[in-house]
Scaffold this motif. Structure first.
Motif, PDB file in Angstrom:
ATOM      1  N   VAL A 128       0.875  -1.090   0.164  1.00  0.00           N
ATOM      2  CA  VAL A 128      -0.018  -0.066   0.060  1.00  0.00           C
ATOM      3  C   VAL A 128       0.918   1.230   0.010  1.00  0.00           C
ATOM      4  CG1 VAL A 128      -1.879   1.233   1.362  1.00  0.00           C
ATOM      5  CG2 VAL A 128      -1.774  -1.073   1.058  1.00  0.00           C
ATOM      6  N   ASP A 129       1.749   1.271   0.736  1.00  0.00           N
ATOM      7  CA  ASP A 129       2.780   2.457   0.840  1.00  0.00           C
ATOM      8  C   ASP A 129       3.233   2.748  -0.457  1.00  0.00           C
ATOM      9  OD1 ASP A 129       2.641   2.723   3.367  1.00  0.00           O
ATOM     10  OD2 ASP A 129       4.402   1.529   4.061  1.00  0.00           O
ATOM     11  N   GLU A 130       3.720   1.730  -1.440  1.00  0.00           N
ATOM     12  CA  GLU A 130       4.129   1.942  -2.887  1.00  0.00           C
ATOM     13  C   GLU A 130       2.933   2.500  -3.692  1.00  0.00           C
ATOM     14  OE1 GLU A 130       7.340   2.162  -5.344  1.00  0.00           O
ATOM     15  OE2 GLU A 130       7.452   1.654  -3.265  1.00  0.00           O
ATOM     16  N   LEU A 131       1.707   2.199  -3.461  1.00  0.00           N
ATOM     17  CA  LEU A 131       0.651   2.690  -4.246  1.00  0.00           C
ATOM     18  C   LEU A 131       0.460   4.122  -3.736  1.00  0.00           C
ATOM     19  CD1 LEU A 131      -1.928  -0.122  -4.135  1.00  0.00           C
ATOM     20  CD2 LEU A 131      -0.078   0.212  -5.883  1.00  0.00           C
ATOM     21  N   LYS A 132       0.616   4.601  -2.534  1.00  0.00           N
ATOM     22  CA  LYS A 132       0.545   5.953  -2.101  1.00  0.00           C
ATOM     23  C   LYS A 132       1.685   6.808  -2.722  1.00  0.00           C
ATOM     24  CE  LYS A 132      -1.821   4.996   2.439  1.00  0.00           C
ATOM     25  NZ  LYS A 132      -1.667   4.824   3.763  1.00  0.00           N
TER      26      LYS A 132
END
Length: 321
Positions: free
Chosen positions: A112-116
């Motif tokens: 999720v951090d990479e998507l953000k």
């Protein structure tokens, strides 16, 4: 069934809605969507195909390399894989990717951090599976406390003893039930257990909740919950804070008569510590819908324990869902 069709439509529209927005943004008529596993219900494919060009992984045992080889240039990913959607796959897709949709309530299998960082939208299916998962939590709590698996083993080994003190279990009526994570599933569990005449519900999390007060549950620290509960039910998400939260120290604080239930994710538990606690009688029993790894090897130590009731991640596995 109609309910299943509705569920599949909901999860697909999550992807389609954002993909269509991406199409407008990029002035494309038909965005490209990678579907990561062929087990997605056909209604999902049909709906996506109305708006998108689909790149479909045909192998149910897909590899990361196979996904990377097909993901370049897509506008969206419809993620239904046992693999983790990580930085490598996201980078391979390219900067034009706008959205990821996942066919699950949880998203610990997605970076999720990479998507953000990249401004990529994520759609999941919260609340859809609450009732089904809550049902299996209650089933496991009762089965473990009443020694169902151990009783079956006695039958198979012709070890019946019909004396009045044989195979005594733990009562849930009059008990203190602790819920770790009073989200939608946790609340559904409490609602199901109220008719069982539970004496007290405890819960823990980041903060006290209005829903907790409405259900008559008491907000306490994790330490208090673990020490005072006769049933400890884990229904929190897996993240860096909760990974292996249920460890040796955790089980050492539990009552020897307590029952542990996990319907969250296997990695919330340090599994060797749970095996030791069950084997040494540090806790009474456990009911598990999730474990590490999945699938669990048939020679795993957990399967050798008579006081462990284990099912193969069936929490959401109903025809309605």
């Amino acid at each position: 069934m109609l309910e299943r069709r509705f569920f599949n439509i909901v999860i697909t529209y999550t992807t389609v809605w954002v993909v269509r927005r991406a199409a407008v943004h990029t002035k494309m008529n038909r965005p490209k969507v990678l579907v990561s596993n062929p087990t997605v219900p056909q209604i999902g494919f049909d709906l996506l195909q109305k708006y998108c060009d689909i790149i479909r992984i045909e192998n149910e045992n897909e590899t990361k390399e196979e996904i990377i080889s097909k993901v370049k240039g897509v506008d969206a990913i419809y993620w239904a894989s046992r693999l983790k959607l990580d930085k490598d796959i996201i980078e391979a897709a390219g900067p034009q990717m706008k959205v990821v949709g996942t066919m699950s309530a949880g998203y610990n299998h997605i970076d999720v951090d990479e998507l953000k960082k990249r401004g990529i939208k994520l759609g999941n299916t919260p609340n859809v599976l609450n009732n089904a998962v809550a049902d299996i939590a209650v089933l496991l709590a009762l089965a473990a406390s009443r020694r169902i698996h151990e009783g079956r083993l006695k039958i198979e080994n012709n070890q019946w003893d019909l004396g009045s003190q044989w195979m005594l279990g733990q009562d849930i009526s009059g008990a203190t039930v602790g819920i770790i994570g009073l989200g939608g599933i946790g609340q559904a569990i409490v609602k199901r257990l109220i008719p069982f005449e539970v004496q007290q519900f405890l819960y823990t999390g980041h903060r006290e909740k209005v829903e907790g007060k409405e259900l008559g549950a008491k907000f306490v620290s994790l330490d208090t919950l673990v020490r005072e509960s006769d049933f400890v039910i884990v229904s929190c998400p897996l993240n860096s804070e909760t990974e292996e939260m249920c460890n040796e120290d955790f089980f050492a604080k539990m009552k020897k008569t307590a029952v542990f239930v996990n319907i969250s994710r296997g990695k919330v538990v340090h599994q060797p510590s749970l095996v030791k606690a069950l084997r040494d009688g540090q806790i009474f029993a456990a009911g598990l819908d999730v474990m590490t790894p999945e699938p669990l090897p048939p020679d795993d130590e957990l399967l050798k324990l008579p006081n462990a009731v284990i099912v193969p991640h069936l929490g959401s596995a109903t025809k309605k869902n």
